[in-house]
Design a protein around this motif. Structure first.
Motif, PDB file in Angstrom:
ATOM      1  N   GLY A  35      26.831  40.205  37.411  1.00  0.00           N
ATOM      2  CA  GLY A  35      26.737  40.210  35.957  1.00  0.00           C
ATOM      3  C   GLY A  35      25.569  41.016  35.448  1.00  0.00           C
ATOM      4  N   ILE A  51      31.095  38.405  35.937  1.00  0.00           N
ATOM      5  CA  ILE A  51      32.407  38.476  36.558  1.00  0.00           C
ATOM      6  C   ILE A  51      32.321  37.766  37.906  1.00  0.00           C
ATOM      7  N   THR A  57      36.029  36.629  33.905  1.00  0.00           N
ATOM      8  CA  THR A  57      34.913  37.192  33.143  1.00  0.00           C
ATOM      9  C   THR A  57      34.481  36.265  32.021  1.00  0.00           C
ATOM     10  N   TYR A  59      31.614  36.444  28.478  1.00  0.00           N
ATOM     11  CA  TYR A  59      30.734  37.307  27.693  1.00  0.00           C
ATOM     12  C   TYR A  59      29.927  36.504  26.679  1.00  0.00           C
TER      13      TYR A  59
END
Length: 117
Positions: A35, A51, A57, A59
């Motif tokens: 990451g 990830i 994933t 965010y």
């Protein structure tokens, strides 16, 4: 010896795009989560994207829809594709790898991203 080497930082205008890359050595890349964190002047380091070894994933809310993380296990690389960049994205971006079970974390040296007109 574990090494994470970032590349791709630089100066970009607002609304522009950049791709950061991180190449790893010394780890069994395919089993590690990878990451990116970032740290802006005077602020705490914050998680940008991660990830997992399985390709899932996650965010930060501030970058959802603008950034995309991907990995290439054969090349031992993780990329961060950044688009619609804003001045508030200006920071030093750090690649990291995290081992399963032990959660041992390794860091890259960081790469500067500056978003400015």
């Amino acid at each position: 010896q574990v090494q994470l080497v970032e590349s791709g930082g630089g100066l970009v205008q607002p609304g522009g795009s950049l791709r950061l890359s991180c190449t790893a050595s010394g780890i069994i890349f395919g089993i590690y989560s990878m990451g990116w964190y970032r740290q802006a002047p005077g602020k705490q380091r914050e998680l940008v994207a991660v990830i997992t070894s399985g390709g899932s994933t996650n965010y930060a809310d501030s970058v959802k829809g603008r950034f995309a993380i991907s990995r290439d296990n054969a090349k031992k690389m993780v990329d961060l594709h950044m688009s619609s960049l804003k001045p508030e994205d200006t920071a030093v971006y750090y690649c990291y790898s995290r081992a399963p079970l032990t959660m041992t974390t390794y860091w890259g040296q960081g790469t500067q991203v500056t978003v400015s007109a």
